[in-house]
Design a protein around this motif. Structure first.
Motif, PDB file in Angstrom:
ATOM      1  N   TRP A  40       0.827  -1.207   0.000  1.00 14.69           N
ATOM      2  CA  TRP A  40       0.000   0.000   0.000  1.00 14.69           C
ATOM      3  C   TRP A  40       0.860   1.256   0.000  1.00 14.69           C
ATOM      4  O   TRP A  40       0.518   2.259  -0.625  1.00 14.69           O
ATOM      5  CB  TRP A  40      -0.949   0.011   1.190  1.00 14.69           C
ATOM      6  N   PRO A  90      -7.516   2.590   2.210  1.00 12.46           N
ATOM      7  CA  PRO A  90      -7.705   2.279   0.794  1.00 12.46           C
ATOM      8  C   PRO A  90      -9.122   2.525   0.294  1.00 12.46           C
ATOM      9  O   PRO A  90      -9.302   2.968  -0.848  1.00 12.46           O
ATOM     10  CB  PRO A  90      -7.336   0.793   0.715  1.00 12.46           C
ATOM     11  N   TYR A 144      -1.523  -5.439  -4.527  1.00 10.79           N
ATOM     12  CA  TYR A 144      -2.089  -5.175  -3.195  1.00 10.79           C
ATOM     13  C   TYR A 144      -3.359  -5.985  -2.971  1.00 10.79           C
ATOM     14  O   TYR A 144      -3.512  -6.655  -1.939  1.00 10.79           O
ATOM     15  CB  TYR A 144      -2.367  -3.677  -3.054  1.00 10.79           C
ATOM     16  N   TYR A 175      -8.432  -2.005  -2.383  1.00 13.21           N
ATOM     17  CA  TYR A 175      -8.358  -0.741  -3.117  1.00 13.21           C
ATOM     18  C   TYR A 175      -9.035  -0.977  -4.450  1.00 13.21           C
ATOM     19  O   TYR A 175      -8.437  -1.517  -5.390  1.00 13.21           O
ATOM     20  CB  TYR A 175      -6.905  -0.308  -3.305  1.00 13.21           C
TER      21      TYR A 175
END
Length: 229
Positions: A40, A90, A144, A175
């Motif tokens: 991240w 996120p 991610y 995300y």
């Protein structure tokens, strides 16, 4: 006495195995959490670079063309909200970046109507840097989200779910991007037209194919009469 000793050794062995398994699962949770946080941070760095490039694009646009103020205002406001969402997580960052994506799409669509802006080398270079940054953000997002998926799945499986509760681990946020242009698969229609010749339509039944010579219309040629005796 020997039987009791064997039972004690078996119990101790089972306890040792259970402790080792718990420690191993705990350490795996910790490693996955650290990997997610590190991935991240890489996305966050690229988002910061993206925000800086957008600011530079706005300044170049102001200086080189009489651009639509409403479009510029939308981009500036969306960028400000995205910068303010930094550190909010996120999910919140994804919503802010989604709004910024919409403002940017409108911005570049309007920019196509200004030839002097499209000819500006600074503007062109910033566009190229924006494309490269978007590619890195997309790659970082896939990495991610893959790590988050593997990490969160362990919360729903036994016995790792018990270790997660004991270790006070928490699920991570994805995300996500709701932009249909990002989610849609690329279209390859017409991509290979240049590799093949023009298509020739199939003629109806009973008619010659296109490009073949047809005998001239008219009566058949006269034949010589047979010789008389």
């Amino acid at each position: 006495m020997t039987a009791v000793l064997i039972i004690i050794l078996v119990v101790v062995a089972l306890i040792v195995i259970a402790v080792v398994a718990v420690i191993s699962m705990y350490n795996k949770f910790a490693r996955q959490r650290n990997t997610i946080e590190e991935s991240w941070r890489q996305i966050d760095v690229e988002l910061q670079r993206r925000h800086d490039l957008i600011g530079n694009l706005v300044e170049v646009t102001k200086a080189s063309a009489r651009f639509e103020q409403q479009t510029l205002t939308q981009v500036v406001q969306a960028r400000t909200q995205a910068v303010a969402a930094h550190g909010a997580g996120p999910a919140a960052q994804g919503q802010a970046e989604q709004a910024l994506n919409g403002a940017l799409s409108n911005f570049f669509a309007v920019a196509e109507q200004y030839p002097d802006l499209k000819a500006n080398q600074n503007f062109v270079q910033l566009q190229q840097q924006m494309v490269e940054t978007e590619d890195r953000v997309a790659a970082g997002r896939r990495f991610y989200n893959g790590n988050v998926r593997a990490y969160n799945t362990r919360f729903d499986t036994f016995p790792s779910s018990m270790v997660a509760n004991l270790g006070k681990f928490q699920k991570k946020e994805y995300y996500e991007v709701d932009d249909p242009n990002v989610r849609a698969a690329p279209s390859l229609k017409g991509a290979f037209d240049s590799l093949t010749g023009p298509s020739v339509p199939t003629p109806p039944l009973g008619q010659p194919a296109l490009g073949t010579q047809q005998p001239p219309a008219g009566p058949p040629p006269a034949q010589n009469p047979p010789p008389r005796d």
